[in-house]
Design a protein around this motif. Structure first.
Motif, mmCIF file in Angstrom:
data_model
loop_
_atom_site.group_PDB
_atom_site.id
_atom_site.type_symbol
_atom_site.label_atom_id
_atom_site.label_comp_id
_atom_site.label_asym_id
_atom_site.label_seq_id
_atom_site.Cartn_x
_atom_site.Cartn_y
_atom_site.Cartn_z
ATOM 1 N N GLU A 93 -3.501 -0.899 -4.819
ATOM 2 C CA GLU A 93 -4.910 -0.643 -4.512
ATOM 3 C C GLU A 93 -5.765 -1.570 -5.365
ATOM 4 O OE1 GLU A 93 -5.923 3.066 -7.454
ATOM 5 O OE2 GLU A 93 -5.052 3.481 -5.518
ATOM 6 N N CYS A 148 -9.170 9.004 5.310
ATOM 7 C CA CYS A 148 -8.105 8.019 5.521
ATOM 8 C C CYS A 148 -6.731 8.664 5.370
ATOM 9 C CB CYS A 148 -8.269 6.853 4.557
ATOM 10 S SG CYS A 148 -6.980 5.599 4.744
ATOM 11 N N TYR A 149 -6.547 9.426 4.294
ATOM 12 C CA TYR A 149 -5.265 10.103 4.090
ATOM 13 C C TYR A 149 -4.926 10.994 5.281
ATOM 14 C CZ TYR A 149 -5.171 8.854 -0.939
ATOM 15 O OH TYR A 149 -5.129 8.199 -2.139
ATOM 16 N N CYS A 187 -2.580 8.472 7.437
ATOM 17 C CA CYS A 187 -1.294 8.816 6.825
ATOM 18 C C CYS A 187 -0.784 10.201 7.208
ATOM 19 C CB CYS A 187 -1.411 8.742 5.305
ATOM 20 S SG CYS A 187 -2.052 7.170 4.720
ATOM 21 N N TRP A 229 -1.571 3.957 -6.927
ATOM 22 C CA TRP A 229 -0.449 3.709 -6.013
ATOM 23 C C TRP A 229 0.449 2.608 -6.543
ATOM 24 C CZ3 TRP A 229 0.628 7.109 -2.500
ATOM 25 C CH2 TRP A 229 -0.389 7.881 -1.915
ATOM 26 N N ALA A 287 1.201 1.974 -1.718
ATOM 27 C CA ALA A 287 0.154 2.801 -1.121
ATOM 28 C C ALA A 287 0.599 3.453 0.180
ATOM 29 C CB ALA A 287 -1.092 1.954 -0.860
ATOM 30 N N HIS A 308 -0.054 4.025 3.731
ATOM 31 C CA HIS A 308 -0.841 3.265 4.708
ATOM 32 C C HIS A 308 -0.437 3.602 6.136
ATOM 33 C CE1 HIS A 308 2.673 0.711 5.272
ATOM 34 N NE2 HIS A 308 2.768 0.679 3.954
ATOM 35 N N SER A 309 0.464 4.586 6.297
ATOM 36 C CA SER A 309 0.918 5.011 7.616
ATOM 37 C C SER A 309 1.560 6.388 7.460
ATOM 38 C CB SER A 309 1.947 4.014 8.173
ATOM 39 O OG SER A 309 3.145 4.081 7.419
#
Length: 180
Positions: free
Chosen positions: A23, A39-40, A44, A149, A152, A154-155
Motif C-alpha cells: 500500500e 472497497c474491502y 474483496c 499489507w 494487499a 485486491h480480489s
C-alpha cells in the motif's frame, strides 16, 4: 484466478530483501476509513465494518478466517506458498507485535485445529475462527507500528487455510532438520 507474476514467484528469505508493504506510504486522496470498508466489501468480499469513533476496520470471522504467526515464520510460509503456486496473500503485518496474518477461507476442519494445539500453545500460530474479530489495515492507522499489507487484498482470492497450516508445518519441520 491468475495471479500477477510478482504474486506467484517464490522468494528466498535468506537472500531477498525484507518484504515491503504493497500500500502507499503516503495517504491517498479519497482513501478514508469509509471508502476502504467499501472497497474491502465490494472488491474483496470481506465483511468489513468500521468501528465508530476510531476509524479502525475489521470483521468477525465467519466465511473468512485468519491465521496469525510471527513475522519470521510468516515470511517463510509466504515463500513456501509462493513456491507451490498456492498464493501467499492477502497478508496483514502488525509491526508492533511482529506478526503476520493470512486471510483464508473457513476451510480448516475442527479436527485439524484440535491437532494443531501444540502450535497454538507455543504461540507460533493462532487461528481466528468463527466469532473472532480480525483487524484490517485502515487509513486511520498512522505510523509504522500499526497494521499494513504485506500482500494487499485486491480480489476475492485467499489461500486455503489448510495450505497455510501445511506450509507452517513444512517450514517449522525444515528448521528442525539438521544441516550437514
Amino acid at each position: 484466478m491468475d495471479l500477477p507474476e510478482s504474486e506467484v514467484r517464490g522468494t528466498n528469505a535468506a537472500t531477498d530483501p525484507a518484504p515491503t508493504r504493497t500500500e502507499p506510504s503516503a495517504p491517498v486522496v479519497g482513501d478514508t476509513p469509509r471508502t476502504r470498508v467499501e472497497c474491502y466489501r465490494s472488491v474483496c468480499h470481506l465483511p468489513a465494518v468500521l468501528q465508530p469513533g476510531t476509524g479502525r476496520i475489521g470483521f468477525t470471522a465467519g466465511m473468512v478466517w485468519a491465521v496469525a504467526m510471527t513475522a519470521e515464520v510468516g515470511q517463510m510460509v509466504k515463500a513456501e506458498l509462493d513456491a507451490r503456486r498456492q498464493g501467499g496473500g492477502p497478508i496483514i503485518t502488525t509491526p508492533r507485535t511482529a506478526t503476520w496474518t493470512f486471510l483464508v477461507p473457513s476451510d480448516i476442519p475442527a479436527t485439524m485445529i484440535a491437532a494443531e494445539a501444540v502450535l497454538y500453545r507455543s504461540r507460533r500460530v493462532v487461528v481466528f475462527g468463527n466469532g473472532d474479530f480480525v483487524a484490517l489495515p485502515s487509513p486511520a492507522d498512522q505510523g509504522s507500528e500499526y497494521r499494513g499489507w504485506i500482500t494487499a487484498a485486491h480480489s476475492v482470492f485467499r489461500p486455503s487455510g489448510r495450505a497455510v497450516l501445511y506450509a507452517v508445518h513444512a517450514v517449522l519441520d525444515a528448521q528442525r532438520q539438521p544441516v550437514w
